[in-house]
Scaffold this active site. Structure first.
Site, PDB file in Angstrom:
ATOM      1  N   LEU A  43      90.703   8.941   2.825  1.00  0.00           N
ATOM      2  CA  LEU A  43      90.106   8.164   3.914  1.00  0.00           C
ATOM      3  C   LEU A  43      89.794   9.025   5.128  1.00  0.00           C
ATOM      4  CD1 LEU A  43      92.322   4.934   3.794  1.00  0.00           C
ATOM      5  CD2 LEU A  43      90.041   5.261   2.844  1.00  0.00           C
ATOM      6  N   GLY A  44      90.550  10.105   5.299  1.00  0.00           N
ATOM      7  CA  GLY A  44      90.326  10.951   6.459  1.00  0.00           C
ATOM      8  C   GLY A  44      91.118  12.232   6.343  1.00  0.00           C
ATOM      9  N   GLY A  60      92.121  16.124   8.751  1.00  0.00           N
ATOM     10  CA  GLY A  60      92.035  16.855  10.008  1.00  0.00           C
ATOM     11  C   GLY A  60      93.133  17.882  10.064  1.00  0.00           C
ATOM     12  N   GLY A  61      93.376  18.383  11.264  1.00  0.00           N
ATOM     13  CA  GLY A  61      94.400  19.394  11.418  1.00  0.00           C
ATOM     14  C   GLY A  61      95.775  18.881  11.051  1.00  0.00           C
ATOM     15  N   PHE A  62      95.962  17.554  11.109  1.00  0.00           N
ATOM     16  CA  PHE A  62      97.273  16.978  10.825  1.00  0.00           C
ATOM     17  C   PHE A  62      97.544  16.839   9.338  1.00  0.00           C
ATOM     18  CE2 PHE A  62      94.220  13.572  11.118  1.00  0.00           C
ATOM     19  CZ  PHE A  62      94.472  12.818   9.987  1.00  0.00           C
ATOM     20  N   THR A 106      94.723  11.320   5.110  1.00  0.00           N
ATOM     21  CA  THR A 106      95.034   9.902   4.941  1.00  0.00           C
ATOM     22  C   THR A 106      94.375   9.455   3.646  1.00  0.00           C
ATOM     23  OG1 THR A 106      95.077   9.526   7.326  1.00  0.00           O
ATOM     24  CG2 THR A 106      94.845   7.592   5.921  1.00  0.00           C
ATOM     25  N   ASP A 125      98.159   7.546  21.154  1.00  0.00           N
ATOM     26  CA  ASP A 125      96.831   7.963  20.676  1.00  0.00           C
ATOM     27  C   ASP A 125      95.897   6.759  20.534  1.00  0.00           C
ATOM     28  OD1 ASP A 125      94.913   9.774  19.969  1.00  0.00           O
ATOM     29  OD2 ASP A 125      95.570   9.990  17.889  1.00  0.00           O
TER      30      ASP A 125
END
Length: 708
Positions: free
Chosen positions: A456-457, A459-461, A464, A579
């Site tokens: 779903l997504g 990034g740097g983290f 998902t 956030d």
């Protein structure tokens, strides 16, 4: 299936309603509610619409004026005989004589006795302590006994008894029954049928069935229901039938048509005769209003029987004991639901009051249909269940807040330690895998349970995923958040693990809110951290905030309200989301409400990239408040972020493009939007550079929005 049942029956609503029901049912067996139930019965009887006088009946009352005119306190046998002769000459159908004549009242006793012995349409009386006139057939005599409740009110009618062999009165039927049966046999050819099924006795007259009063009928508890009793369904507070005086009949002042084909009931109505009895109409009254002479009560019983048989007037009915318990549990369940679902004191009071009105009104409607269901018990049960759940909820929430407060303290300490370790070892570690290298493939099983179906997504983290929970029936969808530690150093991993656990415990509590995804599980696998949350089907608010498109003020206010209501809950638990941004606000498909996702504290364990579009120190540029960007977030840092979303929606600008006046630090945006002064003032205060000048709570903003 068993797990679902266990969850259902351990819910506070179910548990509380069941416990309150059991407690009240036990208390009821001690007869502690019977008094109140009987008083409620009386009040409903008083408020029920009266029926008109029964045209089949005529009451001849022996009044105070008759006593003065005849010069004695009871009519002589000669006067009674004259009265009976006049009534019969006017073609009365049946006569009930409510005067004891076990002792002669000369003159005229022999003549009266002869009339009573030879005329089967005259029904004299006896009682448990008084014999009938001598020489009469017991089948042509009626007993005059009226059963009283413990408070001396007559609510029941005794129709039949089995007298003791040596009792002075050997009649098995009451005066009212004897009169009614003769009338029905003479006018409608109806004969009584008494049947018994187990312990249940029934009197059948034509198509109408009279059930023997159960011991626990309505509000009664183990009532003395000896013989065959029914609940007395009074006809009217005022006049059950036309009433004339004794001397008016003797003096030929009564219209013969009032007597012809009528049931005539003769008895004392003078208060000095001390035959004035308490009825439900007398409850709560200081005067004698509502009290009735015995002969009038007998008339009510006669009318009840005739109306039930000939007019199809409803006969009183009751629900069995198991039905009463179900009725009670239903209302305690409603009370518990109100206490569980409604938090605002005013709304709680209104909802509780509305439920009570519905309960009382419903019971009264049932009563008007001749049904008697307990009311005092359900009223107490509804209030007790609602109050118990409110107290439990308040106590439970306090425990949750205390628990979260402790966890937040641990969280802050852990974050500080994490930052210290990051400073020592650098923002990233050479040992850390890149997100791309560690991305699970579609179909891969995480924790031997969650099957990845879609990314779903990312990034740097980390990532998902949309996944299937293969160990739940139907393999429902869920969201798995994959969090990659910034370093693989053992010390860093241990601290990150602690922060991850604390954050998961906080999310577990927050997930009880209906607009925060429920935490389903959390686990660690291969030194990677995973959160499993409820899947919210819908779209994020970012899809609605299109650059260049301005939303109407009403739409923006609706968004603000929706998010603020969730923030009230979050901030009440002293939790900072950290956030708030459009991509973390999901518009749920099922109800079009906004759901708050992706709480930010746990992201401290992840590597950060420097692009402005990504999260920076747990917060997103354009939305994060100044103090949050400095690593010192506060509760109203979330308010700043939401205010920026409001400004973005009104202006159609990207939040990062909205600048502040270098002199005043106020956002420069009013000329780019069409907005009322009221909403603009709210947004400017929400986005204040100085957190001390900003709104301190979400509740304050909701109150301000209500004034617009």
């Amino acid at each position: 299936m068993f797990a679902g049942a266990k969850k259902l029956f351990t819910q506070p609503v179910i548990v509380t309603s069941v416990l309150v029901t059991i407690m009240l049912a036990g208390v009821q067996r001690l007869r502690l509610f019977e008094y109140f139930e009987l008083k409620v019965f009386d009040q409903m009887m008083q408020r029920r619409a009266d029926l008109p006088p029964d045209p089949r009946l005529l009451i001849v009352g022996f009044t105070e004026q008759d006593i003065q005119e005849l010069k004695h306190s009871t009519p002589t046998d000669e006067e009674l005989d004259r009265l009976l002769d006049k009534l019969q000459s006017n073609q009365s159908r049946v006569i009930a004589l409510d005067f004891f004549r076990d002792i002669p009242q000369e003159p005229g006793h022999a003549k009266l006795l002869n009339r009573l012995q030879t005329n089967k349409k005259i029904i004299p009386i006896c009682s448990t302590t008084t014999s009938p006139p001598p020489g009469l057939d017991a089948n042509n005599v009626g007993f005059a006994d009226l059963p009283e409740d413990p408070d001396a009110v007559i609510r029941r009618a005794l129709l039949f008894v089995n007298p003791e062999p040596k009792a002075p009165c050997q009649s098995q039927q009451s005066l009212a029954v004897a009169v009614a049966l003769k009338y029905l046999a003479d006018t409608a050819k109806i004969q009584p049928q008494i049947t018994q099924t187990g312990d249940a006795l029934q009197l059948k007259l034509g198509k109408t069935v009279f059930q023997r009063l159960p011991q626990d009928a309505g509000g009664y508890v183990e009532a003395d229901n000896g013989g065959f009793q029914i609940l007395l369904n009074y006809r009217s507070f005022h006049n059950v039938a036309r009433t004339v005086s004794f001397t008016d009949v003797l003096n030929n002042k009564v219209n013969p048509d009032w007597v012809k084909d009528k049931i005539v009931l003769i008895g004392a109505t003078a208060p000095s005769k001390q035959d004035i009895r308490n009825t439900p109409y007398a409850t709560g009254r200081q005067d004698n209003a509502g009290k009735m002479p015995g002969i009038v009560i007998h008339a009510h019983i006669v009318s009840e029987i005739l109306s039930g048989v000939l007019d199809q007037r409803p006969i009183f009915w009751y629900i069995p004991e198991w039905g009463e318990i179900t009725w009670l549990w239903g209302w305690t369940l409603i009370g518990a639901l109100i206490g569980w679902k409604i938090k605002h004191p005013l709304v709680l009071g209104l909802a509780g009051g509305g439920a009570l009105v519905f309960l009382i009104g419903g019971s009264f409607i049932i009563f008007n249909q001749a049904g008697w269901v307990p009311l005092a018990q359900p009223v107490i049960g509804l209030i007790a269940a609602a109050g118990s759940v409110v107290v439990y909820t308040a106590y439970s929430e306090k425990l949750q807040r205390d628990k979260i407060a402790n966890q937040i303290q641990e969280q802050e300490k852990t974050i500080d330690l994490l930052k210290s370790l990051l400073r020592e070892g650098g923002a990233t570690s050479n040992e850390a895998k890149s997100p791309v290298d560690s991305q699970p493939q579609s179909g891969q099983l995480l924790n031997n349970r969650y099957k990845v179906s879609q990314v779903l997504g990312s990034g740097g983290f980390g990532y998902t995923y949309l996944a299937d929970d293969t160990k739940r029936p139907g393999s429902p969808k869920c969201v798995v958040k994959h969090l990659q530690p910034a370093q693989k150093d053992p010390r860093f991993l241990e601290v990150a693990r602690r922060l991850f656990r604390v954050e998961a415990e906080i999310l577990e509590i927050l997930g009880h809110h209906k607009r925060i995804p429920q935490l389903l599980a959390y686990f660690e696998e291969n030194q990677q951290f995973y959160l499993v949350q409820e899947y919210i089907k819908g779209h994020c608010l970012q899809d609605e905030l299109i650059v260049g498109k301005r939303l109407e003020e009403a739409e923006v206010i609706k968004i603000l309200r929706d998010v603020l209501k969730v923030l009230v809950f979050v901030h009440d638990h002293n939790v900072i989301h950290r956030d708030i941004k459009p991509s973390n606000l999901m518009r749920r498909e099922t109800d079009n409400r906004i759901v708050l996702i992706d709480f930010g504290a746990v992201k401290q364990i992840q590597p950060h990239q420097e692009e402005e579009s990504l999260t920076v120190a747990v917060g997103t540029l354009g939305y994060a408040s100044p103090e949050q960007l400095m690593g010192q977030p506060r509760l109203n840092s979330d308010i700043h972020a939401l205010g920026m979303i409001g400004v973005q929606a009104l202006t159609g600008k990207n939040a990062k493009e909205i600048e502040r006046d270098p002199q005043t630090t106020v956002l420069i945006w009013r000329d780019k939007a069409q907005v009322s002064d009221g909403l603009a003032a709210i947004l400017e205060r929400m986005t204040s550079f100085d957190y001390l000048r900003r709104y301190q709570t979400a509740k304050e903003i909701l109150e301000e929005l209500d004034k617009l």
